[in-house]
Design an enzyme around this catalytic site. Structure first.
Site, short mmCIF file in Angstrom:
data_model
loop_
_atom_site.label_atom_id
_atom_site.label_comp_id
_atom_site.label_asym_id
_atom_site.label_seq_id
_atom_site.Cartn_x
_atom_site.Cartn_y
_atom_site.Cartn_z
N THR A 416 43.01 38.05 39.04
CA THR A 416 43.72 37.27 38.01
C THR A 416 44.60 38.12 37.10
OG1 THR A 416 41.81 35.78 38.04
CG2 THR A 416 43.37 35.46 36.26
N THR A 434 46.16 33.69 39.78
CA THR A 434 44.99 34.33 40.39
C THR A 434 44.97 34.21 41.91
OG1 THR A 434 42.56 34.44 40.27
CG2 THR A 434 43.53 32.25 40.23
N GLU A 453 39.68 31.17 46.47
CA GLU A 453 39.41 30.30 45.31
C GLU A 453 38.27 29.31 45.56
OE1 GLU A 453 40.40 31.06 41.79
OE2 GLU A 453 42.06 31.45 43.16
N ASP A 456 34.98 29.43 43.76
CA ASP A 456 34.81 28.94 42.38
C ASP A 456 34.11 27.58 42.35
OD1 ASP A 456 35.70 31.07 40.93
OD2 ASP A 456 37.63 30.22 40.37
N GLY A 506 39.60 37.83 33.78
CA GLY A 506 38.24 38.23 33.41
C GLY A 506 37.14 37.30 33.87
N GLY A 507 37.39 36.47 34.90
CA GLY A 507 36.34 35.56 35.36
C GLY A 507 35.96 34.60 34.25
#
Ligand code: GLY
Length: 600
Positions: A416, A434, A453, A456, A506-507
């Site tokens: 990201t 990202t 992705e 997620d 940063g997640g």
């Protein structure tokens, strides 16, 4: 507190409501598997090194400004703006260069969220370029033969984790609507750099060296990052001719060519034939759409904080954290004291509890009403005990008819990037982009990496208590934590004026990096650069993460006395922002990465 929710059109929520009604909260956990993973590896060789940089990461300008994670990207955006292009034009140049020079973080094979402020109309809108799950995806895609969640990297590496990329369509659709310069010309900086070569930065070289095993599983990826079997090195000039060719095609035929036969077939074949195959088809590309959504905004002091709504949890979680803290008048508290950060930590834990339970793609699962209602946040704030860690934090019930989902299990690790652009007209781009994990799925096609992705999503679709809101479903967008933000200040005549634009990679810690920076700026009057330089103190699920090598480490014993487990670790934000004041624009770049502010 003012709230503006986007168009939450639920497609199939009714049966979910029935199934999920009255799940016992005691059985719920807000933590995702993903959140246990370290953020992206391969930032600068050490954040200490980054911290010794001079003050060149901050700058003032009057006409226009761009802040991006790589100097070449900032330069490309600057040139577009200097030649009279607008913020959307510059966005195209910045993103296509980032995809080349910072390939581990974002690119053509990924997705993005854009906040766009149109100065002439005084209008803020958001664009959802999030990846979608393939139509053929099964709901047990991330379960092993024993029906338990796969190991994170077993799910990530290969085609299994790849969703339909959204970034190219986001760039081309938004450019078609708001851009002023020729589309093809905006791709020229990236094409030039890809053809002539760019200098490998320490961060990229370090990331490649650390990821050698995964990066060498796919032949194209391996040949690019390990030419002649050796990893690319810092300072080396690297060309990417397939990337130049891909962009050349898009320059000639337009962004939609990415979603059409030849390119779509190539990507689909790669995904389906990889060692860990996935489900992406040509039809998924043909069906892909960018969704314009209303921004999610909440009042905080005299400001209005606006961001990206679901499928991102960013704006709701940031604004819940701030809204809960409004009860504690942080302005009067000692800025860097453990007692102050304990309040922030508890507010964040409460926000993460709601996030874990309720937030997912709004086309599939409607978030309950009232998540940002002042009355609800007052009640949440009343759960906080000053100076003491809560033994357990549970999701709340924001409205009478709140649907009670069950918490999912979904790994998310941060790659990201975030960039901010302001043009001469005052239009603002705040975009987080990202490919999910560092280097995404590690599959490369035509010079760019494909995202991972889909990891997620929750790895499991349900548990013994019911269905999970963020479970995998065909066509669905995985929940994100990305939090591109624009803050407005109310003027005396009750109009709103842009005050600040920022965001970070940063997640799921993106939410904390953004919220904590806003607290430091809006409550304590830190400059943008001071806020970005300040040590990170992050608490999402109970553990107090303290940034290693910073003064935050010294607070560990205070936090332990309050009942927290502490964890001293690298906290690899990449905050980039622009603030407006009477002198013009002040930009700042996070010294933990390699970004550059450029303006005039
Ligand atoms: N993949 C990172 C995020 O969307 O939060």
């Amino acid at each position: 507190m003012a709230m503006y929710f986007g168009c939450f059109r639920a497609r199939s929520t009714f049966f979910v409501w029935l199934l999920l009604l009255l799940q016992p909260f005691s059985l719920l956990k807000a933590q995702q598997v993903s959140d246990g993973f370290a953020p992206e590896s391969g930032s600068s060789p050490s954040s200490q090194a980054a911290n010794t940089k001079g003050d060149s990461s901050s700058q003032v300008a009057q006409e226009f400004m761009v802040v991006a994670a790589h100097p070449e990207a900032s330069r490309a955006g600057y040139e577009v703006l200097a030649k009279g292009g607008n913020a959307i034009d510059a966005m195209v140049a910045v993103q296509t260069v980032l995809g080349l020079v910072e390939p581990q973080s974002s690119g053509l094979g990924g997705g993005a969220f854009l906040l766009y402020y149109d100065a002439r109309q005084g209008r803020l809108t958001t664009f959802d370029g999030r990846e979608t799950a393939p139509q053929q995806v099964p709901d047990d895609i991330f379960l092993g033969p024993d029906q338990t969640p796969m190991q994170f990297f077993d799910a990530v590496v290969g085609g299994r984790s790849v969703g339909t990329p959204g970034t190219v369509k986001l760039l081309s659709d938004v450019h078609a609507r708001f851009g002023s310069q020729n589309w093809g010309a905006l791709l020229a900086p990236a094409i030039g750099l890809a053809s002539d070569g760019f200098t490998v930065t320490p961060r990229l070289a370090n990331a490649v060296a650390k990821d050698a095993d995964f990066l060498q599983r796919d032949t194209e990826t391996s040949n690019y990052f390990f030419p002649e079997g050796r990893p690319i090195k810092e300072g080396q000039t690297l060309t990417n001719l397939p990337y130049a060719k891909t962009l050349g095609l898009l320059a000639k035929k337009g962004g939609d060519a990415f979603y059409e036969e030849e390119n779509a077939r190539l990507i689909s074949r790669k995904v389906m034939s990889s060692a860990n195959p996935g489900y992406l088809s040509v039809k998924d590309f043909a069906d892909y759409r960018i969704i314009e959504r209303e921004a999610v905004c909440s009042a905080y002091h005299q400001y209005e904080v606006c961001g990206m709504g679901p499928p991102s949890s960013g704006a709701i979680s940031v604004n819940q954290t701030l809204g809960i803290l409004a009860s504690f008048s942080l302005q009067g508290k000692a800025p860097e004291a453990a007692s102050t950060w304990q309040l922030v930590a508890e507010a964040s834990r409460l926000a993460f509890a709601d996030r874990g339970l309720y937030l997912a793609d709004p086309e599939f699962v409607s978030p309950p009403e009232g998540l940002l209602a002042p009355g609800y946040l007052l009640k949440r704030a009343a759960l906080i005990t000053k100076g003491k860690a809560a033994a357990q934090v549970s999701p709340g019930q924001p409205s009478q008819d709140s649907v009670h989902y069950v918490e999912g299990v979904s790994p998310s690790q941060a790659s990201t990037t975030h960039f901010v652009i302001v043009d001469r007209q005052g239009n603002i781009v705040s975009m987080t982009s990202t490919i999910e994990n560092g280097f995404g799925s590690r599959l490369m096609v035509n010079g760019f990496l494909l995202n991972n992705e889909l990891t997620d999503f929750s790895f499991a679709a349900k548990n013994e208590n019911g269905l999970i809101a963020n479970r995998v479903q065909p066509g669905k967008r995985p929940r994100s934590s990305m939090a591109p933000t624009i803050v407005f200040k109310r003027t005396i005549d009750k109009k709103r004026a842009p005050f600040l634009a920022l965001g970070s990679p940063g997640g799921s810690r993106i939410i904390n990096y953004v919220a904590n920076s806003l607290i430091r700026i809006l409550d304590w009057d830190y400059s943008l650069q001071q806020a970005f330089n300040a040590p990170h103190i992050v608490n999402r699920f109970g553990v107090m993460d303290l940034e290693s090598g910073s003064t935050a480490e010294q607070l560990a014993s205070d936090f332990k006395q309050m009942g927290y487990e502490t964890n001293v670790r690298g906290l690899n934000s990449g905050l980039h922002g622009i603030k407006f004041d009477e002198n013009g624009m002040i930009g700042a770049a996070d010294r933990r990465r390699e970004g550059l502010v450029m303006g005039r």
